[in-house]
Motif scaffolding. Sequence first.
Motif, PDB file in Angstrom:
ATOM      1  N   ILE A  10       0.840  -0.869   0.135  1.00  0.00           N
ATOM      2  CA  ILE A  10      -0.513   0.045   0.115  1.00  0.00           C
ATOM      3  C   ILE A  10       0.765   1.665  -0.307  1.00  0.00           C
ATOM      4  O   ILE A  10       1.719   1.439   0.671  1.00  0.00           O
ATOM      5  CB  ILE A  10      -0.904   0.339   1.379  1.00  0.00           C
ATOM      6  CG1 ILE A  10      -1.967  -1.042   1.358  1.00  0.00           C
ATOM      7  CG2 ILE A  10      -1.553   1.405   1.254  1.00  0.00           C
ATOM      8  CD1 ILE A  10      -2.731  -1.216   2.360  1.00  0.00           C
ATOM      9  N   THR A  12       0.503   5.480  -0.664  1.00  0.00           N
ATOM     10  CA  THR A  12      -0.056   6.335  -0.682  1.00  0.00           C
ATOM     11  C   THR A  12       0.040   7.082  -2.200  1.00  0.00           C
ATOM     12  O   THR A  12       0.635   7.420  -3.051  1.00  0.00           O
ATOM     13  CB  THR A  12       0.693   8.329  -0.297  1.00  0.00           C
ATOM     14  OG1 THR A  12       1.005   7.662   1.142  1.00  0.00           O
ATOM     15  CG2 THR A  12      -0.664   9.419   0.577  1.00  0.00           C
ATOM     16  N   SER A  17       5.126   8.448  -3.921  1.00  0.00           N
ATOM     17  CA  SER A  17       4.812   7.473  -3.904  1.00  0.00           C
ATOM     18  C   SER A  17       4.452   6.413  -4.551  1.00  0.00           C
ATOM     19  O   SER A  17       5.482   5.419  -3.888  1.00  0.00           O
ATOM     20  CB  SER A  17       4.053   7.862  -2.499  1.00  0.00           C
ATOM     21  OG  SER A  17       4.088   8.040  -1.476  1.00  0.00           O
ATOM     22  N   GLU A  40      -3.559   4.282  -2.710  1.00  0.00           N
ATOM     23  CA  GLU A  40      -4.836   4.389  -1.833  1.00  0.00           C
ATOM     24  C   GLU A  40      -4.216   5.842  -0.965  1.00  0.00           C
ATOM     25  O   GLU A  40      -3.731   6.810  -0.611  1.00  0.00           O
ATOM     26  CB  GLU A  40      -4.558   3.739   0.179  1.00  0.00           C
ATOM     27  CG  GLU A  40      -5.155   1.981  -0.408  1.00  0.00           C
ATOM     28  CD  GLU A  40      -6.645   1.799  -0.886  1.00  0.00           C
ATOM     29  OE1 GLU A  40      -7.227   3.091  -1.175  1.00  0.00           O
ATOM     30  OE2 GLU A  40      -6.656   0.392  -0.744  1.00  0.00           O
ATOM     31  N   THR A  44      -6.472   6.840   4.263  1.00  0.00           N
ATOM     32  CA  THR A  44      -7.446   5.254   3.917  1.00  0.00           C
ATOM     33  C   THR A  44      -6.345   4.540   4.537  1.00  0.00           C
ATOM     34  O   THR A  44      -6.524   2.775   5.172  1.00  0.00           O
ATOM     35  CB  THR A  44      -8.150   5.457   2.681  1.00  0.00           C
ATOM     36  OG1 THR A  44      -9.351   5.993   2.926  1.00  0.00           O
ATOM     37  CG2 THR A  44      -8.498   3.851   2.728  1.00  0.00           C
ATOM     38  N   SER A  45      -4.879   5.137   3.656  1.00  0.00           N
ATOM     39  CA  SER A  45      -3.969   3.939   3.826  1.00  0.00           C
ATOM     40  C   SER A  45      -3.434   3.650   5.393  1.00  0.00           C
ATOM     41  O   SER A  45      -3.444   2.663   6.016  1.00  0.00           O
ATOM     42  CB  SER A  45      -2.878   4.337   3.206  1.00  0.00           C
ATOM     43  OG  SER A  45      -2.428   5.619   3.995  1.00  0.00           O
ATOM     44  N   GLN A  48      -6.199   1.082   7.641  1.00  0.00           N
ATOM     45  CA  GLN A  48      -5.370   0.295   7.277  1.00  0.00           C
ATOM     46  C   GLN A  48      -4.036   0.512   8.191  1.00  0.00           C
ATOM     47  O   GLN A  48      -4.155  -1.675   8.573  1.00  0.00           O
ATOM     48  CB  GLN A  48      -5.098   0.132   5.712  1.00  0.00           C
ATOM     49  CG  GLN A  48      -7.028   0.242   4.598  1.00  0.00           C
ATOM     50  CD  GLN A  48      -5.965   0.041   3.283  1.00  0.00           C
ATOM     51  OE1 GLN A  48      -5.826   0.392   2.498  1.00  0.00           O
ATOM     52  NE2 GLN A  48      -6.732  -1.151   2.824  1.00  0.00           N
ATOM     53  N   PHE A  54      -2.345  -4.953   5.971  1.00  0.00           N
ATOM     54  CA  PHE A  54      -1.875  -4.612   5.129  1.00  0.00           C
ATOM     55  C   PHE A  54      -0.692  -5.831   5.123  1.00  0.00           C
ATOM     56  O   PHE A  54      -0.787  -6.662   5.718  1.00  0.00           O
ATOM     57  CB  PHE A  54      -1.661  -3.410   5.324  1.00  0.00           C
ATOM     58  CG  PHE A  54      -0.024  -2.906   5.781  1.00  0.00           C
ATOM     59  CD1 PHE A  54       0.954  -3.662   6.322  1.00  0.00           C
ATOM     60  CD2 PHE A  54      -0.841  -2.957   7.511  1.00  0.00           C
ATOM     61  CE1 PHE A  54       1.451  -3.122   7.680  1.00  0.00           C
ATOM     62  CE2 PHE A  54       0.098  -2.470   8.151  1.00  0.00           C
ATOM     63  CZ  PHE A  54       0.842  -2.731   8.811  1.00  0.00           C
ATOM     64  N   ILE A  57       3.512  -1.890   3.882  1.00  0.00           N
ATOM     65  CA  ILE A  57       2.816  -0.122   4.095  1.00  0.00           C
ATOM     66  C   ILE A  57       3.953   1.044   4.012  1.00  0.00           C
ATOM     67  O   ILE A  57       5.252   0.626   4.570  1.00  0.00           O
ATOM     68  CB  ILE A  57       1.672  -0.259   4.988  1.00  0.00           C
ATOM     69  CG1 ILE A  57       0.593   1.700   4.498  1.00  0.00           C
ATOM     70  CG2 ILE A  57       1.689   0.185   6.144  1.00  0.00           C
ATOM     71  CD1 ILE A  57      -0.515   1.388   5.280  1.00  0.00           C
ATOM     72  N   VAL A  59       4.861   4.323   4.699  1.00  0.00           N
ATOM     73  CA  VAL A  59       4.453   5.547   5.720  1.00  0.00           C
ATOM     74  C   VAL A  59       5.423   6.180   5.565  1.00  0.00           C
ATOM     75  O   VAL A  59       6.368   6.038   5.707  1.00  0.00           O
ATOM     76  CB  VAL A  59       4.092   5.245   6.678  1.00  0.00           C
ATOM     77  CG1 VAL A  59       3.366   6.184   7.312  1.00  0.00           C
ATOM     78  CG2 VAL A  59       3.032   4.166   6.788  1.00  0.00           C
TER      79      VAL A  59
END
Length: 164
Positions: A10, A12, A17, A40, A44-45, A48, A54, A57, A59
């Motif tokens: 996942i 952004t 990203s 996402e 929302t990410s 999650q 996930f 992810i 971040v």
Amino acid sequence: MKTPIPVQLIVTAAAQSERLGAVIQGMAKDAGFAVSIVPEEFVTSLAQAKSGKFDAIQVGWSGRVDPDGNLNGLVNTGGSSNYGLIHDLGIDSDLKAAAATADVPARRVLYSRIIDRLDALQGNIYLYHERYFLGVSDKIAGIRYYADGLPRLTTAGYAAQAGA
């Protein structure tokens, strides 16, 4: 294990990203992973991430000047942004001790120990550190710019002009 191993990443839904996801996808392929990039919306990410829904992810984190602001929520057991679900009593204890002292050499030892333990656990993989640049007119003075990339504007104002 049979390869390629499928992994949903996942990211952004933003150009930078998604490009990062493509780089990870290409590099992970060589290691036997079939990475699917799932863009996402940011909030929302994070939802999650907090729910644990996930495989992987991406971040970002702007950082803080004090290490406690960087580590406590991210790696402390029950931390608000501990998406990797790191649970280590030694890390928790060292974080608490570091936050309780103003002794810089003692804090350096504690934070070094925390980082070494985090490296061993591999709950988070830190890929890069962004460099931020700030362009300001010479008519403005008093901006404080720290290594965390967040400018402090509370002391900013118009600069005195020569001959004014």
